[in-house]
Design a protein around this motif. Structure first.
Motif, PDB file in Angstrom:
ATOM      1  N   THR A   1     -10.302  -8.075 -17.099  1.00 19.86           N
ATOM      2  CA  THR A   1     -11.247  -7.420 -16.212  1.00 19.86           C
ATOM      3  C   THR A   1     -10.666  -6.129 -15.658  1.00 19.86           C
ATOM      4  O   THR A   1      -9.451  -5.915 -15.692  1.00 19.86           O
ATOM      5  N   ASP A   2     -11.542  -5.261 -15.138  1.00 20.09           N
ATOM      6  CA  ASP A   2     -11.068  -4.039 -14.475  1.00 20.09           C
ATOM      7  C   ASP A   2     -11.012  -4.222 -12.961  1.00 20.09           C
ATOM      8  O   ASP A   2     -10.706  -3.284 -12.227  1.00 20.09           O
ATOM      9  N   GLY A   3     -11.318  -5.448 -12.490  1.00 23.07           N
ATOM     10  CA  GLY A   3     -11.197  -5.740 -11.071  1.00 23.07           C
ATOM     11  C   GLY A   3     -12.275  -5.155 -10.187  1.00 23.07           C
ATOM     12  O   GLY A   3     -12.133  -5.152  -8.956  1.00 23.07           O
ATOM     13  N   ASP A   4     -13.367  -4.685 -10.779  1.00 23.06           N
ATOM     14  CA  ASP A   4     -14.436  -4.062  -9.998  1.00 23.06           C
ATOM     15  C   ASP A   4     -15.393  -5.138  -9.478  1.00 23.06           C
ATOM     16  O   ASP A   4     -16.271  -5.604 -10.203  1.00 23.06           O
TER      17      ASP A   4
ATOM     18  N   LYS B   1     -11.993  -1.235  -8.214  1.00 25.43           N
ATOM     19  CA  LYS B   1     -11.249  -1.005  -9.460  1.00 25.43           C
ATOM     20  C   LYS B   1      -9.957  -0.241  -9.180  1.00 25.43           C
ATOM     21  O   LYS B   1      -8.902  -0.539  -9.759  1.00 25.43           O
ATOM     22  N   GLU B   2     -10.038   0.764  -8.304  1.00 26.11           N
ATOM     23  CA  GLU B   2      -8.857   1.571  -8.000  1.00 26.11           C
ATOM     24  C   GLU B   2      -7.750   0.733  -7.356  1.00 26.11           C
ATOM     25  O   GLU B   2      -6.573   0.866  -7.698  1.00 26.11           O
ATOM     26  N   GLN B   3      -8.135  -0.135  -6.425  1.00 22.86           N
ATOM     27  CA  GLN B   3      -7.154  -1.015  -5.790  1.00 22.86           C
ATOM     28  C   GLN B   3      -6.535  -1.960  -6.817  1.00 22.86           C
ATOM     29  O   GLN B   3      -5.325  -2.214  -6.794  1.00 22.86           O
ATOM     30  N   PHE B   4      -7.369  -2.482  -7.710  1.00 23.81           N
ATOM     31  CA  PHE B   4      -6.899  -3.396  -8.752  1.00 23.81           C
ATOM     32  C   PHE B   4      -5.893  -2.700  -9.666  1.00 23.81           C
ATOM     33  O   PHE B   4      -4.826  -3.259  -9.984  1.00 23.81           O
TER      34      PHE B   4
ATOM     35  N   ALA C   1      -1.879  -3.520 -10.019  1.00 27.05           N
ATOM     36  CA  ALA C   1      -1.311  -3.915 -11.306  1.00 27.05           C
ATOM     37  C   ALA C   1      -0.168  -2.992 -11.717  1.00 27.05           C
ATOM     38  O   ALA C   1       0.875  -3.446 -12.205  1.00 27.05           O
ATOM     39  N   SER C   2      -0.333  -1.676 -11.499  1.00 28.31           N
ATOM     40  CA  SER C   2       0.696  -0.705 -11.886  1.00 28.31           C
ATOM     41  C   SER C   2       1.958  -0.868 -11.052  1.00 28.31           C
ATOM     42  O   SER C   2       3.074  -0.668 -11.552  1.00 28.31           O
ATOM     43  N   SER C   3       1.798  -1.229  -9.782  1.00 26.88           N
ATOM     44  CA  SER C   3       2.954  -1.328  -8.890  1.00 26.88           C
ATOM     45  C   SER C   3       3.866  -2.502  -9.249  1.00 26.88           C
ATOM     46  O   SER C   3       5.006  -2.562  -8.789  1.00 26.88           O
ATOM     47  N   GLN C   4       3.379  -3.433 -10.074  1.00 26.35           N
ATOM     48  CA  GLN C   4       4.164  -4.627 -10.426  1.00 26.35           C
ATOM     49  C   GLN C   4       4.871  -4.508 -11.771  1.00 26.35           C
ATOM     50  O   GLN C   4       5.657  -5.380 -12.136  1.00 26.35           O
ATOM     51  N   THR C   5       4.625  -3.411 -12.526  1.00 31.07           N
ATOM     52  CA  THR C   5       5.115  -3.349 -13.903  1.00 31.07           C
ATOM     53  C   THR C   5       6.634  -3.198 -13.999  1.00 31.07           C
ATOM     54  O   THR C   5       7.215  -3.537 -15.029  1.00 31.07           O
ATOM     55  N   LEU C   6       7.280  -2.670 -12.962  1.00 31.01           N
ATOM     56  CA  LEU C   6       8.724  -2.461 -13.014  1.00 31.01           C
ATOM     57  C   LEU C   6       9.514  -3.632 -12.445  1.00 31.01           C
ATOM     58  O   LEU C   6      10.748  -3.570 -12.375  1.00 31.01           O
TER      59      LEU C   6
END
Length: 261
Positions: free
Chosen positions: A130-133, A189-192, A196-201
């Motif tokens: 999903t895109d979280g929207d 969607k933007e928050q989602f 998600a991006s903040s957890q990739t590292l």
């Protein structure tokens, strides 16, 4: 005796001299070496991850299939400042409607509770890909109507849990939020995407990705829509506070039980 005149050095002469200096043990400065090493390291990591995923896919036919979510028939929530009791067994939610932006996989259940003697319903869906929207999901899957901009304005962040939106429609008060497998809850969607991006590292995420066990960006969501009656003579602020406390209990129950990828 003839005077020797210095001749300009050619590019070939300079190359020979540089080779001689390097051969004599002096350091040869090459500013691109670091970049080449970094690129090689990244390519090696990507290649290793791809090979591991390919190898696991040959041995495990579950690769690429979403982990099913088992919806418990009964969930005992914490009684923190509220008297909470489940009134009925769960009912399956079947979403057959096809729409733009529909998650790749989705199942759902409906729960009913009494919260301080107030009937409270939960439409709960497990969405994969999903895109979280939440606006799209509310618009396409429910009879509840709210404008997208209005939902954005009502999306409030309260740490440590994250974002939720509270709004009313046709005599009912609603709370909408997405429980994410990593990080905080979201509404838009933007928050989602940001979450998600903040957890990739994170180290666990990177190691799991290299082993082919996790995606760098986990695009799953436990879509939660909680509602309770809001009669015209009721205290909206009081009911909003009860709804939010109930949401916290619900979130704290589900967050550690999010299915593995």
């Amino acid at each position: 005796m003839d005077n020797e005149v210095d001749q300009p050095k050619t590019a070939e002469d300079l190359t020979v001299e540089q080779s001689e200096v390097t051969a004599n043990g002096s350091p040869s400065l090459n500013i691109s070496d670091g970049k080449h090493k970094l690129r090689f390291g990244l390519l090696a990591a990507l290649a290793s991850g791809s090979l591991l995923i390919f190898g696991r896919s040959l041995l495990d036919n579950s690769i690429g299939k979403p982990t099913p979510l088992i919806f418990p028939e009964k969930i005992e929530l914490a009684q923190t400042q509220l008297k909470i009791s489940q009134t009925k067994p769960t009912e399956p939610i079947v979403d057959n409607k096809d729409f733009f932006g529909k998650p790749r996989f989705m199942t759902g259940r409906r729960y009913e509770y009494l919260v301080d003697n107030l009937p409270t319903n939960i439409d709960f869906r497990y969405a994969v890909g999903t895109d979280g929207d939440l606006y799209t999901l509310i618009k396409e899957l429910t009879d509840t109507k709210i404008e997208e901009e209005d939902l954005r304005l009502k999306a409030v962040r309260k740490d440590p849990i994250g974002y939720r939106a509270i709004f009313d429609y046709q005599g009912r008060l609603y709370l909408a939020a997405c429980v994410n497998p990593r990080g905080i809850s979201t509404v838009t969607k933007e928050q989602f995407d940001d979450n998600a991006s903040s957890q990739t590292l994170d180290q666990d995420v990177l190691v799991g990705w290299l082993l082919g066990q996790k995606d760098l960006r986990d695009r799953r969501c436990l879509f939660t829509l909680i509602s309770t009656p809001l009669p015209s003579n009721s205290d909206r602020q009081e009911r909003s506070e009860k709804l939010e406390k109930f949401w916290i209990s619900w979130y704290e129950w589900w967050k550690p039980r999010f299915p593995q990828p």
